[in-house]
Design an enzyme around this catalytic site. Structure first.
Site, short mmCIF file in Angstrom:
data_model
loop_
_atom_site.label_atom_id
_atom_site.label_comp_id
_atom_site.label_asym_id
_atom_site.label_seq_id
_atom_site.Cartn_x
_atom_site.Cartn_y
_atom_site.Cartn_z
N ARG A 1 0.75 -1.30 -0.04
CA ARG A 1 -0.07 0.15 0.14
C ARG A 1 0.77 1.18 -0.46
O ARG A 1 0.24 2.32 -1.08
CB ARG A 1 -1.24 -0.22 1.26
CG ARG A 1 -2.08 0.83 0.64
CD ARG A 1 -2.65 0.42 1.66
NE ARG A 1 -4.63 1.72 2.23
CZ ARG A 1 -4.65 2.82 2.85
NH1 ARG A 1 -3.83 2.48 3.82
NH2 ARG A 1 -5.19 3.86 2.54
N ILE A 9 -7.25 7.66 -1.05
CA ILE A 9 -6.80 5.96 -0.85
C ILE A 9 -8.50 5.58 0.07
O ILE A 9 -7.41 5.93 0.95
CB ILE A 9 -5.61 5.48 -1.02
CG1 ILE A 9 -5.26 3.98 -0.85
CG2 ILE A 9 -4.75 6.57 0.00
CD1 ILE A 9 -3.83 3.51 -1.08
N SER A 10 -9.06 4.49 0.06
CA SER A 10 -9.87 4.11 0.51
C SER A 10 -9.23 3.21 2.22
O SER A 10 -8.40 2.96 1.90
CB SER A 10 -10.57 3.33 0.01
OG SER A 10 -11.71 4.04 -0.68
N GLN A 11 -10.28 3.35 2.64
CA GLN A 11 -9.67 3.06 3.77
C GLN A 11 -9.72 1.35 3.37
O GLN A 11 -10.49 1.20 3.32
CB GLN A 11 -10.65 3.03 5.01
CG GLN A 11 -10.51 2.14 6.61
CD GLN A 11 -11.82 2.09 7.18
OE1 GLN A 11 -12.91 2.86 6.42
NE2 GLN A 11 -12.07 1.70 8.04
#
Length: 208
Positions: free
Chosen positions: A32, A58-60
Protein backbone atom coordinates in the site's frame (compact mmCIF):
# COMPACT_ATOMS: atom_id res chain seq x y z
CA UNK A 1 8.96 -3.33 9.62
CA UNK A 2 6.50 -3.12 6.71
CA UNK A 3 5.76 -6.84 7.05
CA UNK A 4 4.90 -6.40 10.74
CA UNK A 5 2.60 -3.46 9.93
CA UNK A 6 0.95 -5.50 7.17
CA UNK A 7 0.32 -8.40 9.56
CA UNK A 8 -1.24 -6.00 12.07
CA UNK A 9 -3.53 -4.67 9.35
CA UNK A 10 -4.54 -8.18 8.25
CA UNK A 11 -5.34 -9.07 11.87
CA UNK A 12 -7.54 -5.95 12.12
CA UNK A 13 -9.37 -6.86 8.90
CA UNK A 14 -10.06 -10.37 10.20
CA UNK A 15 -11.33 -8.91 13.47
CA UNK A 16 -13.64 -6.62 11.45
CA UNK A 17 -15.20 -9.65 9.76
CA UNK A 18 -13.24 -10.10 6.52
CA UNK A 19 -13.20 -13.87 5.95
CA UNK A 20 -12.14 -14.42 2.31
CA UNK A 21 -8.60 -15.80 2.55
CA UNK A 22 -7.93 -15.29 -1.17
CA UNK A 23 -8.82 -11.62 -0.72
CA UNK A 24 -6.60 -11.30 2.37
CA UNK A 25 -3.72 -12.85 0.40
CA UNK A 26 -4.29 -10.28 -2.37
CA UNK A 27 -4.18 -7.44 0.18
CA UNK A 28 -0.96 -8.89 1.61
CA UNK A 29 0.54 -9.03 -1.90
CA UNK A 30 -0.07 -5.32 -2.62
CA UNK A 31 2.36 -2.85 -0.97
CA UNK A 32 0.00 0.00 0.00
CA UNK A 33 2.91 2.39 0.60
CA UNK A 34 3.52 2.41 -3.19
CA UNK A 35 0.12 4.03 -3.70
CA UNK A 36 0.44 7.01 -1.36
CA UNK A 37 2.59 10.13 -1.30
CA UNK A 38 6.06 9.64 0.17
CA UNK A 39 5.16 11.95 3.07
CA UNK A 40 2.32 9.58 4.02
CA UNK A 41 4.19 6.27 3.66
CA UNK A 42 4.39 5.91 7.46
CA UNK A 43 0.57 5.83 7.49
CA UNK A 44 0.22 3.30 4.65
CA UNK A 45 -0.78 0.39 6.90
CA UNK A 46 -3.11 2.31 9.16
CA UNK A 47 -6.74 1.28 8.65
CA UNK A 48 -7.72 4.72 7.37
CA UNK A 49 -8.37 6.62 4.13
CA UNK A 50 -5.55 8.92 2.94
CA UNK A 51 -5.46 11.87 0.48
CA UNK A 52 -3.89 11.23 -2.95
CA UNK A 53 -4.30 14.70 -4.48
CA UNK A 54 -6.92 16.19 -6.83
CA UNK A 55 -9.44 16.08 -3.98
CA UNK A 56 -9.41 12.26 -4.05
CA UNK A 57 -8.49 9.59 -1.48
CA UNK A 58 -7.16 6.05 -1.23
CA UNK A 59 -9.92 4.20 0.60
CA UNK A 60 -9.61 2.72 4.08
CA UNK A 61 -8.29 -0.88 3.77
CA UNK A 62 -11.35 -2.24 5.59
CA UNK A 63 -13.66 -0.60 3.05
CA UNK A 64 -11.56 -1.89 0.13
CA UNK A 65 -11.78 -5.39 1.61
CA UNK A 66 -15.48 -5.14 2.48
CA UNK A 67 -16.53 -3.94 -0.97
CA UNK A 68 -14.31 -6.45 -2.75
CA UNK A 69 -15.62 -9.34 -0.63
CA UNK A 70 -19.21 -8.37 -1.51
CA UNK A 71 -18.40 -8.79 -5.23
CA UNK A 72 -17.97 -12.55 -4.68
CA UNK A 73 -15.25 -12.75 -7.34
CA UNK A 74 -13.92 -15.84 -9.09
CA UNK A 75 -10.76 -15.82 -11.24
CA UNK A 76 -12.86 -15.57 -14.41
CA UNK A 77 -15.12 -12.72 -13.21
CA UNK A 78 -15.32 -9.78 -15.63
CA UNK A 79 -14.78 -6.72 -13.43
CA UNK A 80 -15.29 -2.99 -13.95
CA UNK A 81 -13.92 -0.47 -11.46
CA UNK A 82 -15.21 3.10 -11.50
CA UNK A 83 -12.62 5.46 -10.01
CA UNK A 84 -9.09 4.10 -10.52
CA UNK A 85 -7.71 6.73 -8.14
CA UNK A 86 -4.30 5.68 -6.81
CA UNK A 87 -4.67 2.21 -8.34
CA UNK A 88 -4.64 0.42 -4.96
CA UNK A 89 -8.11 -1.11 -5.25
CA UNK A 90 -7.30 -1.90 -8.90
CA UNK A 91 -4.16 -3.80 -7.87
CA UNK A 92 -6.07 -5.95 -5.39
CA UNK A 93 -8.69 -6.76 -8.03
CA UNK A 94 -5.88 -7.62 -10.48
CA UNK A 95 -4.61 -10.28 -8.03
CA UNK A 96 -8.09 -11.83 -7.85
CA UNK A 97 -9.30 -11.96 -11.47
CA UNK A 98 -7.82 -12.51 -14.92
CA UNK A 99 -8.59 -8.99 -16.17
CA UNK A 100 -9.78 -5.68 -14.72
CA UNK A 101 -11.28 -2.69 -16.57
CA UNK A 102 -10.99 0.62 -14.72
CA UNK A 103 -12.29 4.12 -15.54
CA UNK A 104 -10.83 7.34 -14.06
CA UNK A 105 -12.10 10.90 -14.61
CA UNK A 106 -8.81 12.62 -13.68
CA UNK A 107 -6.09 12.07 -16.29
CA UNK A 108 -3.17 12.65 -13.90
CA UNK A 109 -4.43 9.99 -11.50
CA UNK A 110 -5.01 7.54 -14.36
CA UNK A 111 -1.42 7.89 -15.57
CA UNK A 112 0.03 7.58 -12.07
CA UNK A 113 -2.03 4.45 -11.44
CA UNK A 114 -0.93 2.91 -14.77
CA UNK A 115 2.71 3.55 -13.85
CA UNK A 116 2.35 2.00 -10.38
CA UNK A 117 0.57 -1.08 -11.71
CA UNK A 118 3.28 -1.57 -14.35
CA UNK A 119 6.01 -1.25 -11.69
CA UNK A 120 4.29 -4.04 -9.74
CA UNK A 121 4.10 -6.24 -12.88
CA UNK A 122 0.30 -6.10 -12.93
CA UNK A 123 -0.38 -6.13 -16.65
CA UNK A 124 -3.94 -7.50 -16.58
CA UNK A 125 -5.59 -4.08 -16.21
CA UNK A 126 -7.12 -1.85 -18.89
CA UNK A 127 -7.57 1.78 -17.81
CA UNK A 128 -9.61 4.48 -19.49
CA UNK A 129 -9.84 8.26 -19.00
CA UNK A 130 -13.60 8.81 -18.97
CA UNK A 131 -16.84 9.57 -17.17
CA UNK A 132 -17.48 6.87 -14.58
CA UNK A 133 -21.23 7.52 -14.74
CA UNK A 134 -21.17 6.00 -18.24
CA UNK A 135 -19.22 2.87 -17.31
CA UNK A 136 -17.43 1.11 -20.18
CA UNK A 137 -20.18 -0.40 -22.32
CA UNK A 138 -17.92 -1.74 -25.09
CA UNK A 139 -16.13 -3.97 -22.54
CA UNK A 140 -19.32 -5.21 -20.86
CA UNK A 141 -21.39 -6.88 -19.70
CA UNK A 142 -19.66 -7.33 -16.34
CA UNK A 143 -20.02 -9.91 -13.58
CA UNK A 144 -18.97 -7.32 -11.01
CA UNK A 145 -18.83 -3.51 -10.88
CA UNK A 146 -17.26 -1.60 -7.99
CA UNK A 147 -17.53 2.18 -7.61
CA UNK A 148 -15.05 3.99 -5.36
CA UNK A 149 -16.81 7.38 -5.18
CA UNK A 150 -20.40 8.24 -4.28
CA UNK A 151 -23.00 9.36 -6.84
CA UNK A 152 -26.19 10.96 -5.45
CA UNK A 153 -28.16 8.14 -7.09
CA UNK A 154 -27.32 4.84 -8.80
CA UNK A 155 -26.08 5.52 -12.38
CA UNK A 156 -28.46 3.69 -14.78
CA UNK A 157 -25.63 2.90 -17.24
CA UNK A 158 -23.82 0.84 -14.60
CA UNK A 159 -26.93 -1.23 -13.87
CA UNK A 160 -27.41 -1.82 -17.60
CA UNK A 161 -23.81 -3.04 -17.96
CA UNK A 162 -24.28 -5.78 -15.33
CA UNK A 163 -24.59 -9.30 -16.70
CA UNK A 164 -27.40 -11.52 -15.43
CA UNK A 165 -26.41 -12.51 -11.90
CA UNK A 166 -23.88 -9.67 -11.79
CA UNK A 167 -23.19 -7.61 -8.66
CA UNK A 168 -22.77 -3.83 -8.35
CA UNK A 169 -21.30 -2.45 -5.11
CA UNK A 170 -21.22 1.31 -4.61
CA UNK A 171 -21.68 4.11 -2.07
CA UNK A 172 -24.74 6.28 -2.79
CA UNK A 173 -25.80 9.64 -1.38
CA UNK A 174 -24.64 13.17 -0.74
CA UNK A 175 -24.60 14.19 2.94
CA UNK A 176 -25.73 10.78 4.25
CA UNK A 177 -24.22 7.92 2.24
CA UNK A 178 -24.89 4.20 2.34
CA UNK A 179 -23.14 1.27 0.70
CA UNK A 180 -25.48 -0.47 -1.76
CA UNK A 181 -25.33 -4.09 -2.94
CA UNK A 182 -27.20 -4.59 -6.21
CA UNK A 183 -27.70 -7.94 -7.94
CA UNK A 184 -29.17 -8.30 -11.42
CA UNK A 185 -31.74 -11.06 -11.95
CA UNK A 186 -32.76 -10.92 -15.61
CA UNK A 187 -34.40 -7.52 -16.11
CA UNK A 188 -34.88 -7.03 -12.35
CA UNK A 189 -32.48 -5.53 -9.81
CA UNK A 190 -32.41 -6.50 -6.14
CA UNK A 191 -31.01 -3.61 -4.06
CA UNK A 192 -29.80 -4.02 -0.47
CA UNK A 193 -28.29 -1.45 1.89
CA UNK A 194 -25.13 -2.71 3.61
CA UNK A 195 -23.92 0.03 5.95
CA UNK A 196 -23.32 3.78 6.37
CA UNK A 197 -20.15 5.02 4.60
CA UNK A 198 -18.29 8.20 3.66
CA UNK A 199 -16.76 8.65 0.18
CA UNK A 200 -15.76 11.54 -2.07
CA UNK A 201 -18.48 12.38 -4.67
CA UNK A 202 -18.60 10.68 -8.09
CA UNK A 203 -18.49 13.69 -10.42
CA UNK A 204 -20.62 13.39 -13.56
CA UNK A 205 -19.51 14.25 -17.08
CA UNK A 206 -16.67 16.63 -16.32
CA UNK A 207 -13.24 15.17 -17.16
CA UNK A 208 -10.05 16.55 -15.61
Amino acid sequence: MVNKRMQTLLTQLRQQGIRDERLLQAIEAVPRERFVDEALEHKAYENTALPIGSGQTISQPYMVARMTELLNLTPTSRVLEIGTGSGYQTAILAHLVQHVCSVERIKGLQWQAKRRLKQLDLHNVSTRHGDGWQGWASRGPFDAIIVTAAPPEIPPALMEQLDDGGILVLPVGEQAQTLKYIRRQGSEFVIDTVEAVRFVPLVKGELA
